[in-house]
Design a protein around this motif. Structure first.
Motif, mmCIF file in Angstrom:
data_model
loop_
_atom_site.group_PDB
_atom_site.id
_atom_site.type_symbol
_atom_site.label_atom_id
_atom_site.label_comp_id
_atom_site.label_asym_id
_atom_site.label_seq_id
_atom_site.Cartn_x
_atom_site.Cartn_y
_atom_site.Cartn_z
ATOM 1 N N ALA A 177 50.705 -10.550 -29.138
ATOM 2 C CA ALA A 177 49.771 -10.740 -28.019
ATOM 3 C C ALA A 177 48.526 -11.496 -28.496
ATOM 4 O O ALA A 177 48.034 -12.403 -27.814
ATOM 5 C CB ALA A 177 49.364 -9.391 -27.428
ATOM 6 N N ILE A 178 48.030 -11.121 -29.667
ATOM 7 C CA ILE A 178 46.870 -11.801 -30.228
ATOM 8 C C ILE A 178 47.226 -13.238 -30.607
ATOM 9 O O ILE A 178 46.463 -14.173 -30.343
ATOM 10 C CB ILE A 178 46.337 -11.027 -31.456
ATOM 11 C CG1 ILE A 178 45.786 -9.669 -31.022
ATOM 12 C CG2 ILE A 178 45.253 -11.837 -32.174
ATOM 13 C CD1 ILE A 178 45.452 -8.745 -32.177
ATOM 14 N N SER A 179 48.391 -13.418 -31.211
ATOM 15 C CA SER A 179 48.812 -14.762 -31.636
ATOM 16 C C SER A 179 48.892 -15.733 -30.465
ATOM 17 O O SER A 179 48.426 -16.878 -30.549
ATOM 18 C CB SER A 179 50.179 -14.691 -32.337
ATOM 19 O OG SER A 179 50.092 -13.994 -33.549
ATOM 20 N N ASP A 180 49.476 -15.281 -29.360
ATOM 21 C CA ASP A 180 49.596 -16.172 -28.207
ATOM 22 C C ASP A 180 48.261 -16.392 -27.510
ATOM 23 O O ASP A 180 48.056 -17.415 -26.846
ATOM 24 C CB ASP A 180 50.625 -15.615 -27.221
ATOM 25 C CG ASP A 180 52.028 -16.147 -27.511
ATOM 26 O OD1 ASP A 180 52.232 -16.690 -28.611
ATOM 27 O OD2 ASP A 180 52.918 -16.004 -26.646
ATOM 28 N N THR A 181 47.335 -15.451 -27.662
ATOM 29 C CA THR A 181 45.985 -15.673 -27.136
ATOM 30 C C THR A 181 45.281 -16.730 -27.973
ATOM 31 O O THR A 181 44.645 -17.645 -27.438
ATOM 32 C CB THR A 181 45.174 -14.365 -27.143
ATOM 33 O OG1 THR A 181 45.838 -13.386 -26.341
ATOM 34 C CG2 THR A 181 43.775 -14.599 -26.580
ATOM 35 N N ILE A 182 45.418 -16.623 -29.286
ATOM 36 C CA ILE A 182 44.798 -17.600 -30.188
ATOM 37 C C ILE A 182 45.310 -19.010 -29.895
ATOM 38 O O ILE A 182 44.546 -19.979 -29.878
ATOM 39 C CB ILE A 182 45.075 -17.231 -31.657
ATOM 40 C CG1 ILE A 182 44.298 -15.966 -32.036
ATOM 41 C CG2 ILE A 182 44.690 -18.374 -32.600
ATOM 42 C CD1 ILE A 182 44.658 -15.412 -33.399
ATOM 43 N N SER A 183 46.609 -19.112 -29.639
ATOM 44 C CA SER A 183 47.205 -20.434 -29.403
ATOM 45 C C SER A 183 46.967 -20.955 -27.993
ATOM 46 O O SER A 183 47.301 -22.098 -27.687
ATOM 47 C CB SER A 183 48.711 -20.382 -29.673
ATOM 48 O OG SER A 183 49.369 -19.571 -28.710
ATOM 49 N N GLY A 184 46.405 -20.108 -27.131
ATOM 50 C CA GLY A 184 46.110 -20.542 -25.774
ATOM 51 C C GLY A 184 47.251 -20.357 -24.791
ATOM 52 O O GLY A 184 47.189 -20.839 -23.652
ATOM 53 N N GLN A 185 48.313 -19.661 -25.201
ATOM 54 C CA GLN A 185 49.421 -19.398 -24.285
ATOM 55 C C GLN A 185 49.004 -18.460 -23.157
ATOM 56 O O GLN A 185 49.570 -18.494 -22.056
ATOM 57 C CB GLN A 185 50.606 -18.794 -25.047
ATOM 58 C CG GLN A 185 51.186 -19.697 -26.119
ATOM 59 C CD GLN A 185 51.676 -21.017 -25.572
ATOM 60 O OE1 GLN A 185 52.477 -21.045 -24.637
ATOM 61 N NE2 GLN A 185 51.202 -22.115 -26.140
ATOM 62 N N VAL A 186 48.035 -17.587 -23.441
ATOM 63 C CA VAL A 186 47.435 -16.719 -22.431
ATOM 64 C C VAL A 186 45.920 -16.862 -22.548
ATOM 65 O O VAL A 186 45.392 -17.302 -23.577
ATOM 66 C CB VAL A 186 47.845 -15.242 -22.594
ATOM 67 C CG1 VAL A 186 49.285 -15.037 -22.196
ATOM 68 C CG2 VAL A 186 47.609 -14.763 -24.023
ATOM 69 N N ASP A 187 45.210 -16.490 -21.492
ATOM 70 C CA ASP A 187 43.762 -16.716 -21.471
ATOM 71 C C ASP A 187 42.962 -15.712 -22.286
ATOM 72 O O ASP A 187 41.924 -16.073 -22.866
ATOM 73 C CB ASP A 187 43.258 -16.681 -20.018
ATOM 74 C CG ASP A 187 43.774 -17.842 -19.197
ATOM 75 O OD1 ASP A 187 43.606 -18.989 -19.649
ATOM 76 O OD2 ASP A 187 44.349 -17.601 -18.119
ATOM 77 N N MET A 188 43.428 -14.462 -22.343
ATOM 78 C CA MET A 188 42.605 -13.429 -22.987
ATOM 79 C C MET A 188 43.449 -12.214 -23.314
ATOM 80 O O MET A 188 44.592 -12.085 -22.846
ATOM 81 C CB MET A 188 41.448 -13.033 -22.076
ATOM 82 C CG MET A 188 41.867 -12.306 -20.815
ATOM 83 S SD MET A 188 40.604 -12.259 -19.514
ATOM 84 C CE MET A 188 40.913 -13.823 -18.679
ATOM 85 N N VAL A 189 42.883 -11.320 -24.092
ATOM 86 C CA VAL A 189 43.556 -10.065 -24.412
ATOM 87 C C VAL A 189 42.510 -9.047 -24.856
ATOM 88 O O VAL A 189 41.491 -9.407 -25.455
ATOM 89 C CB VAL A 189 44.618 -10.252 -25.524
ATOM 90 C CG1 VAL A 189 43.978 -10.609 -26.865
ATOM 91 C CG2 VAL A 189 45.479 -9.005 -25.677
ATOM 92 N N PHE A 190 42.751 -7.789 -24.530
ATOM 93 C CA PHE A 190 41.969 -6.701 -25.105
ATOM 94 C C PHE A 190 42.702 -6.241 -26.360
ATOM 95 O O PHE A 190 43.920 -6.052 -26.348
ATOM 96 C CB PHE A 190 41.878 -5.510 -24.137
ATOM 97 C CG PHE A 190 40.780 -5.615 -23.123
ATOM 98 C CD1 PHE A 190 39.452 -5.387 -23.483
ATOM 99 C CD2 PHE A 190 41.069 -5.920 -21.804
ATOM 100 C CE1 PHE A 190 38.435 -5.469 -22.541
ATOM 101 C CE2 PHE A 190 40.064 -6.001 -20.850
ATOM 102 C CZ PHE A 190 38.738 -5.781 -21.221
#
Length: 310
Positions: A177-190
């Motif tokens: 979840a963090i990896s895809d947030t870093i890459s911009g695949q998703v906008d944000m994560v808690f």
């Protein structure tokens, strides 16, 4: 070590690995990190081989169920965030285990969830997110460690209290979840502060707000959710060690004392600073009482918001 002699004798004679620390998420998340932090010390103190066993799936349910249904002989423990005990029993109508099937052994650490976005995100503050979400409801995406995980329920709580609508994107653990947030695949994560502290330090992500009532001494520059625009918002994660119900009291007490000693040792001081956590030397009973209060609060959110996970 005589205390554990009877509990571990059969396995010792058979030559099998003696203690399994089950992590209900993929490697790379907070639970996996804490399991690997305590495993060497436990192995030395108990004179047993420790194996970290990642059993990911269903927001932590698969691994938790495995431990809940394991023999209560001191050879299997769950290392998980508190969602397995406080959230899942209320969230899943057909959960294959109940909170009473697990014994809270020891509170490894507590820390707040942090809302992060990619370093190159157009959002530089929580207010930016709130404005965008209100302008285009249901457009922004928010990742989580899986259905029923603490990040998932924190995201649901965020939407309910901020009166916004986001698209939930569940993953099998905090790491992806963090990896895809870093890459911009998703906008944000808690995610919990320990899981993202190195990314903050390297500038890989931006932290918009922390879900605690006071700023963290480990990230004093990050405003609280209250300061940033969602008054009174709080979401605290506990990483804990749990045992199957029926595990003898002497084993629970011994493991509690051993882990508290490990987490409070001088050797762990630097590691705790690196992990951005403050160890808590609580008894099993004290930990259980705190979890019970958390369970009531999350159950209310789940009911009020009509959150359902099949």
């Amino acid at each position: 070590m005589l205390l554990f002699a009877s509990a571990f004798a059969a396995s010792a004679q058979s030559g099998r690995p003696l203690v399994r620390l089950v992590v209900p998420f993929n490697p790379g998340g907070g639970s996996d990190l804490f399991a690997r932090v305590i495993a060497p010390g436990l192995s030395e103190a108990l004179e047993q081989t420790m194996i970290v066993d990642n059993r990911a799936g269903a927001g932590g349910v698969i691994g938790a169920e495995h431990v809940a249904k394991s023999a209560p002989d001191g050879r299997t423990f769950l290392v998980s965030d508190s969602a397995a005990y406080t959230i899942s029993p209320s969230l899943y109508p057909t959960l294959p285990y109940a909170a009473k099937d697990l014994i809270p052994v020891v509170d490894l650490a507590r820390f707040a969830n942090v809302l992060i976005v990619p370093a190159n995100s157009r959002f530089n503050s929580l207010d930016d997110v709130l404005k965008a979400a209100r302008k285009d409801p249901g457009k922004l995406t928010i990742a989580s460690a899986g259905h029923g995980s603490s990040p998932h329920l924190t995201a649901e709580k965020f939407q309910a209290e901020a009166k916004i609508k986001l698209i939930h994107v569940p993953y099998k653990g905090s790491g992806p979840a963090i990896s895809d947030t870093i890459s911009g695949q998703v906008d944000m994560v808690f995610s919990g502060l320990p899981s993202i502290s190195e990314y903050l330090k390297s500038g890989t992500v931006k932290a918009l707000a922390i879900a605690s009532l006071q700023r963290s001494p480990f990230a004093p520059e990050v405003p609280t959710m209250s300061e940033a625009g969602v008054p009174g918002f709080e979401s605290i994660i506990s990483q804990g060690l749990f045992a199957p119900a029926g595990t003898p009291d002497d084993i629970v007490v011994k493991v509690n004392a051993t882990v508290n000693q490990i987490m409070g040792s001088k050797e762990m001081a630097a590691r705790a600073e690196q992990l951005k956590v403050e160890p808590r030397a609580y008894t099993s009973a004290e930990y259980k009482a705190w979890l019970a209060d958390q369970a009531v609060a999350w159950a209310k959110l789940i009911k009020d918001a009509g959150i359902k996970v099949e």
